[in-house]
Design a protein around this motif. Sequence first.
Motif, PDB file in Angstrom:
ATOM      1  N   ILE A  41       0.813  -1.218   0.000  1.00  0.00           N
ATOM      2  CA  ILE A  41       0.000   0.000   0.000  1.00  0.00           C
ATOM      3  C   ILE A  41       0.846   1.268   0.000  1.00  0.00           C
ATOM      4  CG2 ILE A  41      -2.058  -1.058   1.027  1.00  0.00           C
ATOM      5  CD1 ILE A  41      -1.167  -0.023   3.750  1.00  0.00           C
ATOM      6  N   ASP A 141      -0.215   9.670   6.557  1.00  0.00           N
ATOM      7  CA  ASP A 141      -0.541   8.449   5.802  1.00  0.00           C
ATOM      8  C   ASP A 141      -0.537   7.241   6.738  1.00  0.00           C
ATOM      9  OD1 ASP A 141      -1.132   6.859   3.604  1.00  0.00           O
ATOM     10  OD2 ASP A 141       0.957   6.712   2.937  1.00  0.00           O
ATOM     11  N   LYS A 144      -6.403   5.884   9.276  1.00  0.00           N
ATOM     12  CA  LYS A 144      -7.244   7.004   8.817  1.00  0.00           C
ATOM     13  C   LYS A 144      -8.214   7.481   9.898  1.00  0.00           C
ATOM     14  CE  LYS A 144      -4.950   5.800   5.199  1.00  0.00           C
ATOM     15  NZ  LYS A 144      -3.593   6.343   5.078  1.00  0.00           N
ATOM     16  N   ASP A 167      -2.929  11.532   2.608  1.00  0.00           N
ATOM     17  CA  ASP A 167      -3.183  10.511   1.585  1.00  0.00           C
ATOM     18  C   ASP A 167      -4.533   9.828   1.823  1.00  0.00           C
ATOM     19  OD1 ASP A 167      -2.505   8.988  -0.672  1.00  0.00           O
ATOM     20  OD2 ASP A 167      -1.458   7.451   0.479  1.00  0.00           O
ATOM     21  N   ASN A 168      -5.090   9.282   0.769  1.00  0.00           N
ATOM     22  CA  ASN A 168      -6.238   8.354   0.857  1.00  0.00           C
ATOM     23  C   ASN A 168      -7.497   9.001   1.420  1.00  0.00           C
ATOM     24  OD1 ASN A 168      -3.604   6.484   2.082  1.00  0.00           O
ATOM     25  ND2 ASN A 168      -4.484   6.040   0.083  1.00  0.00           N
ATOM     26  N   LYS A 212      -3.180   2.830  -7.789  1.00  0.00           N
ATOM     27  CA  LYS A 212      -3.742   2.593  -6.460  1.00  0.00           C
ATOM     28  C   LYS A 212      -5.263   2.736  -6.437  1.00  0.00           C
ATOM     29  CE  LYS A 212      -1.723   2.994  -2.768  1.00  0.00           C
ATOM     30  NZ  LYS A 212      -1.295   3.612  -1.491  1.00  0.00           N
TER      31      LYS A 212
HETATM   32 MG    MG Z   1      -1.529   5.916   1.793  1.00  0.00          MG
END
Ligand code: MG
Length: 224
Positions: A41, A141, A144, A167-168, A212
Amino acid sequence: MSNEQDQWNAVDAYFTELLAPGDEALDAALAASTAAGLPEIAVAPNQGKLLSLLVRAQGARNVLEIGTLGGYSTIWLARALPADGRLTTLEYSAAHADVARANLAHAGLDKLVDVRTGAALDTLPLLAEEGAGPFDFVFVDADKVNNPHYVTWALKLSRPGTLIVVDNVVRGGRVATPHPDDPAVTGTRAMFDLIAQEPRLDATAFQTVGSKGYDGLLIARVTD
Ligand code: MG
Ligand code: SAH
Ligand code: DHB
């Protein structure tokens, strides 16, 4: 894999080969991470290159990363630092941190990078006590669910002009609707609420597709 995903992979491969090609240390970091059983990841190469360009554009000398994994994004970030720069990266898993330390040493970056093991919500207060900030650039990152806390800490450890990248933040579009049973989505939405109400942060977020999948980034700047 879906047709769409095949196309996203092909375009990412095209960009990456031309603009963000791997090299011995980056390839070895991914190979060692996979061999050690870490989840695959890490940021994509062209995303790593974006982090590197942002650190350079920022003229950053002191960088904080929350969520190290095997140190792949760390290598992209650290390579953008000047010779006397500093990068602190926080990782919960001792096993991940060990892999990252070896990868960073192999990349010749161990003098610039400090990998701190422990839950980031435990290690961030220690950084504050040590006076490790202010950081010029922060990459968030990790888990979350804690995104609002990480942004709050990033702000605490910042100066006017600091850039914070998360991120994400899209996760297949799930961010746009409440998911009371998914703490990752709930945490990321709480982070957006916090940023929207925080006059010391000026931010945008955007959706991305690529190797991704369908996801996205948030970029915030600490106001002057
Ligand atoms: Mg990430
Ligand atoms: N930035 C990396 C990927 C990080 S994956 C890269 O792109 O190469 C997320 C990492 O956050 C994992 O290694 C996970 O162990 C770590 N993590 C999860 N919870 C954490 C916490 N509470 N504190 C610090 N790190 C955490
Ligand atoms: C996951 C975490 C990440 O940081 C990422 O970039 C992609 C996936 C995950 O936990 O599934």
